[in-house]
Design a protein around this motif. Structure first.
Motif, PDB file in Angstrom:
ATOM      1  N   VAL A 155       0.846  -1.203   0.000  1.00 46.75           N
ATOM      2  CA  VAL A 155       0.000   0.000   0.000  1.00 46.75           C
ATOM      3  C   VAL A 155       0.877   1.246   0.000  1.00 46.75           C
ATOM      4  CG1 VAL A 155      -1.625   1.353   1.380  1.00 46.75           C
ATOM      5  CG2 VAL A 155      -2.016  -1.082   1.040  1.00 46.75           C
ATOM      6  N   LEU A 156       1.908   1.248   0.821  1.00 48.03           N
ATOM      7  CA  LEU A 156       2.796   2.404   0.883  1.00 48.03           C
ATOM      8  C   LEU A 156       3.546   2.612  -0.429  1.00 48.03           C
ATOM      9  CD1 LEU A 156       4.175   2.025   4.506  1.00 48.03           C
ATOM     10  CD2 LEU A 156       2.514   3.686   3.671  1.00 48.03           C
ATOM     11  N   VAL A 157       3.931   1.545  -1.090  1.00 40.49           N
ATOM     12  CA  VAL A 157       4.596   1.663  -2.394  1.00 40.49           C
ATOM     13  C   VAL A 157       3.648   2.304  -3.408  1.00 40.49           C
ATOM     14  CG1 VAL A 157       5.460   0.340  -4.370  1.00 40.49           C
ATOM     15  CG2 VAL A 157       6.244  -0.212  -2.068  1.00 40.49           C
ATOM     16  N   ILE A 158       2.419   1.822  -3.459  1.00 42.33           N
ATOM     17  CA  ILE A 158       1.449   2.365  -4.414  1.00 42.33           C
ATOM     18  C   ILE A 158       1.170   3.834  -4.112  1.00 42.33           C
ATOM     19  CG2 ILE A 158      -0.954   2.217  -5.188  1.00 42.33           C
ATOM     20  CD1 ILE A 158      -0.659  -0.873  -4.743  1.00 42.33           C
ATOM     21  N   GLU A 159       0.974   4.168  -2.848  1.00 42.97           N
ATOM     22  CA  GLU A 159       0.743   5.559  -2.470  1.00 42.97           C
ATOM     23  C   GLU A 159       1.955   6.425  -2.813  1.00 42.97           C
ATOM     24  OE1 GLU A 159      -1.893   7.186  -0.907  1.00 42.97           O
ATOM     25  OE2 GLU A 159      -3.137   5.396  -1.124  1.00 42.97           O
ATOM     26  N   GLY A 160       3.137   5.907  -2.532  1.00 49.31           N
ATOM     27  CA  GLY A 160       4.348   6.670  -2.811  1.00 49.31           C
ATOM     28  C   GLY A 160       4.533   6.945  -4.290  1.00 49.31           C
ATOM     29  N   VAL A 161       4.240   5.954  -5.128  1.00 48.98           N
ATOM     30  CA  VAL A 161       4.345   6.154  -6.578  1.00 48.98           C
ATOM     31  C   VAL A 161       3.326   7.198  -7.028  1.00 48.98           C
ATOM     32  CG1 VAL A 161       3.931   5.038  -8.808  1.00 48.98           C
ATOM     33  CG2 VAL A 161       5.323   3.898  -7.075  1.00 48.98           C
ATOM     34  N   LEU A 162       2.120   7.123  -6.486  1.00 50.63           N
ATOM     35  CA  LEU A 162       1.087   8.084  -6.868  1.00 50.63           C
ATOM     36  C   LEU A 162       1.493   9.505  -6.494  1.00 50.63           C
ATOM     37  CD1 LEU A 162      -1.759   8.723  -7.959  1.00 50.63           C
ATOM     38  CD2 LEU A 162      -2.597   8.330  -5.644  1.00 50.63           C
ATOM     39  N   TYR A 163       1.847   9.724  -5.217  1.00 49.51           N
ATOM     40  CA  TYR A 163       2.165  11.071  -4.759  1.00 49.51           C
ATOM     41  C   TYR A 163       3.523  11.554  -5.253  1.00 49.51           C
ATOM     42  CZ  TYR A 163      -1.842  10.714  -1.667  1.00 49.51           C
ATOM     43  OH  TYR A 163      -3.100  10.565  -1.178  1.00 49.51           O
ATOM     44  N   GLY A 164       4.498  10.677  -5.306  1.00 51.26           N
ATOM     45  CA  GLY A 164       5.832  11.077  -5.737  1.00 51.26           C
ATOM     46  C   GLY A 164       5.968  11.207  -7.238  1.00 51.26           C
ATOM     47  N   GLY A 165       5.339  10.313  -7.973  1.00 52.24           N
ATOM     48  CA  GLY A 165       5.490  10.309  -9.419  1.00 52.24           C
ATOM     49  C   GLY A 165       4.436  11.093 -10.167  1.00 52.24           C
ATOM     50  N   LEU A 166       3.249  11.158  -9.593  1.00 54.63           N
ATOM     51  CA  LEU A 166       2.132  11.815 -10.281  1.00 54.63           C
ATOM     52  C   LEU A 166       1.384  12.761  -9.334  1.00 54.63           C
ATOM     53  CD1 LEU A 166       0.839   8.516 -11.895  1.00 54.63           C
ATOM     54  CD2 LEU A 166       2.137  10.293 -13.070  1.00 54.63           C
ATOM     55  N   PRO A 167       2.046  13.795  -8.825  1.00 48.72           N
ATOM     56  CA  PRO A 167       1.393  14.652  -7.828  1.00 48.72           C
ATOM     57  C   PRO A 167       0.163  15.399  -8.359  1.00 48.72           C
ATOM     58  CG  PRO A 167       3.490  15.600  -8.507  1.00 48.72           C
ATOM     59  CD  PRO A 167       3.405  14.234  -9.109  1.00 48.72           C
ATOM     60  N   ASN A 168       0.175  15.774  -9.637  1.00 47.87           N
ATOM     61  CA  ASN A 168      -1.002  16.475 -10.178  1.00 47.87           C
ATOM     62  C   ASN A 168      -2.212  15.549 -10.225  1.00 47.87           C
ATOM     63  OD1 ASN A 168       0.302  18.938 -10.552  1.00 47.87           O
ATOM     64  ND2 ASN A 168       1.067  18.322 -12.569  1.00 47.87           N
ATOM     65  N   LEU A 169      -1.989  14.290 -10.582  1.00 48.35           N
ATOM     66  CA  LEU A 169      -3.081  13.316 -10.573  1.00 48.35           C
ATOM     67  C   LEU A 169      -3.607  13.124  -9.155  1.00 48.35           C
ATOM     68  CD1 LEU A 169      -4.862  11.189 -11.957  1.00 48.35           C
ATOM     69  CD2 LEU A 169      -3.004   9.559 -11.623  1.00 48.35           C
ATOM     70  N   ALA A 170      -2.708  13.051  -8.183  1.00 47.03           N
ATOM     71  CA  ALA A 170      -3.128  12.877  -6.796  1.00 47.03           C
ATOM     72  C   ALA A 170      -4.001  14.048  -6.340  1.00 47.03           C
ATOM     73  CB  ALA A 170      -1.905  12.743  -5.891  1.00 47.03           C
ATOM     74  N   ARG A 171      -3.642  15.252  -6.736  1.00 50.10           N
ATOM     75  CA  ARG A 171      -4.457  16.428  -6.376  1.00 50.10           C
ATOM     76  C   ARG A 171      -5.831  16.374  -7.025  1.00 50.10           C
ATOM     77  NH1 ARG A 171       0.419  20.337  -6.907  1.00 50.10           N
ATOM     78  NH2 ARG A 171       1.035  20.463  -4.726  1.00 50.10           N
ATOM     79  N   ARG A 172      -5.866  15.974  -8.300  1.00 52.72           N
ATOM     80  CA  ARG A 172      -7.161  15.881  -8.992  1.00 52.72           C
ATOM     81  C   ARG A 172      -8.037  14.808  -8.355  1.00 52.72           C
ATOM     82  NH1 ARG A 172      -4.716  16.099 -14.699  1.00 52.72           N
ATOM     83  NH2 ARG A 172      -4.650  13.898 -14.264  1.00 52.72           N
ATOM     84  N   LEU A 173      -7.430  13.673  -7.997  1.00 57.57           N
ATOM     85  CA  LEU A 173      -8.200  12.605  -7.350  1.00 57.57           C
ATOM     86  C   LEU A 173      -8.741  13.057  -5.995  1.00 57.57           C
ATOM     87  CD1 LEU A 173      -5.996   9.494  -8.184  1.00 57.57           C
ATOM     88  CD2 LEU A 173      -8.232  10.068  -9.141  1.00 57.57           C
ATOM     89  N   ALA A 174      -7.919  13.801  -5.241  1.00 57.88           N
ATOM     90  CA  ALA A 174      -8.372  14.311  -3.940  1.00 57.88           C
ATOM     91  C   ALA A 174      -9.545  15.273  -4.123  1.00 57.88           C
ATOM     92  CB  ALA A 174      -7.215  14.992  -3.212  1.00 57.88           C
ATOM     93  N   ALA A 175      -9.487  16.122  -5.141  1.00 65.12           N
ATOM     94  CA  ALA A 175     -10.590  17.045  -5.402  1.00 65.12           C
ATOM     95  C   ALA A 175     -11.848  16.279  -5.784  1.00 65.12           C
ATOM     96  CB  ALA A 175     -10.206  18.022  -6.510  1.00 65.12           C
ATOM     97  N   GLU A 176     -11.701  15.202  -6.558  1.00 63.63           N
ATOM     98  CA  GLU A 176     -12.851  14.378  -6.926  1.00 63.63           C
ATOM     99  C   GLU A 176     -13.481  13.722  -5.698  1.00 63.63           C
ATOM    100  OE1 GLU A 176     -14.504  13.693  -9.812  1.00 63.63           O
ATOM    101  OE2 GLU A 176     -13.310  15.261 -10.771  1.00 63.63           O
ATOM    102  N   VAL A 177     -12.638  13.262  -4.787  1.00 67.56           N
ATOM    103  CA  VAL A 177     -13.154  12.633  -3.567  1.00 67.56           C
ATOM    104  C   VAL A 177     -13.954  13.639  -2.753  1.00 67.56           C
ATOM    105  CG1 VAL A 177     -12.471  11.657  -1.337  1.00 67.56           C
ATOM    106  CG2 VAL A 177     -11.424  10.821  -3.433  1.00 67.56           C
ATOM    107  N   LEU A 178     -13.447  14.873  -2.655  1.00 73.73           N
ATOM    108  CA  LEU A 178     -14.172  15.901  -1.905  1.00 73.73           C
ATOM    109  C   LEU A 178     -15.518  16.236  -2.547  1.00 73.73           C
ATOM    110  CD1 LEU A 178     -11.258  18.320  -0.987  1.00 73.73           C
ATOM    111  CD2 LEU A 178     -12.494  16.774   0.534  1.00 73.73           C
TER     112      LEU A 178
END
Length: 61
Positions: free
Chosen positions: A11-34
Motif C-alpha cells: 500500500v505504501l509503495v502504491i501511495e508513494g508512486v502516486l504522490y511522488g510520481g504523479l502529484p497532479n493526478l493525486a491532487r485531482r483525485l483528492a478534489a474528486e473525492v471531496l
C-alpha cells in the motif's frame, strides 16, 4: 502478521508512486473525492473491501 506487513508495504509503495510520481493526478483525485457524495464513497469503499476479502480468500484456499 508477516502477510499484513507485506500488504501494508505494498500500500505504501502504491501511495508513494502516486504522490511522488504523479502529484497532479493525486491532487485531482483528492478534489474528486471531496466532490463525491458520502453515500457513493461509502458504497465504493465497502465494495472494494468485499472484493479484497474475496481475493485474499481465493488466494489462501
Amino acid at each position: 502478521m508477516d502477510d499484513f506487513l507485506v500488504a501494508l508495504g505494498l500500500v505504501l509503495v502504491i501511495e508513494g508512486v502516486l504522490y511522488g510520481g504523479l502529484p497532479n493526478l493525486a491532487r485531482r483525485l483528492a478534489a474528486e473525492v471531496l466532490a463525491t457524495p458520502e453515500q457513493t464513497l461509502r458504497t465504493a469503499g465497502l465494495v472494494a473491501a468485499a472484493i479484497g476479502v474475496g481475493i485474499v480468500w481465493m488466494v489462501r484456499t
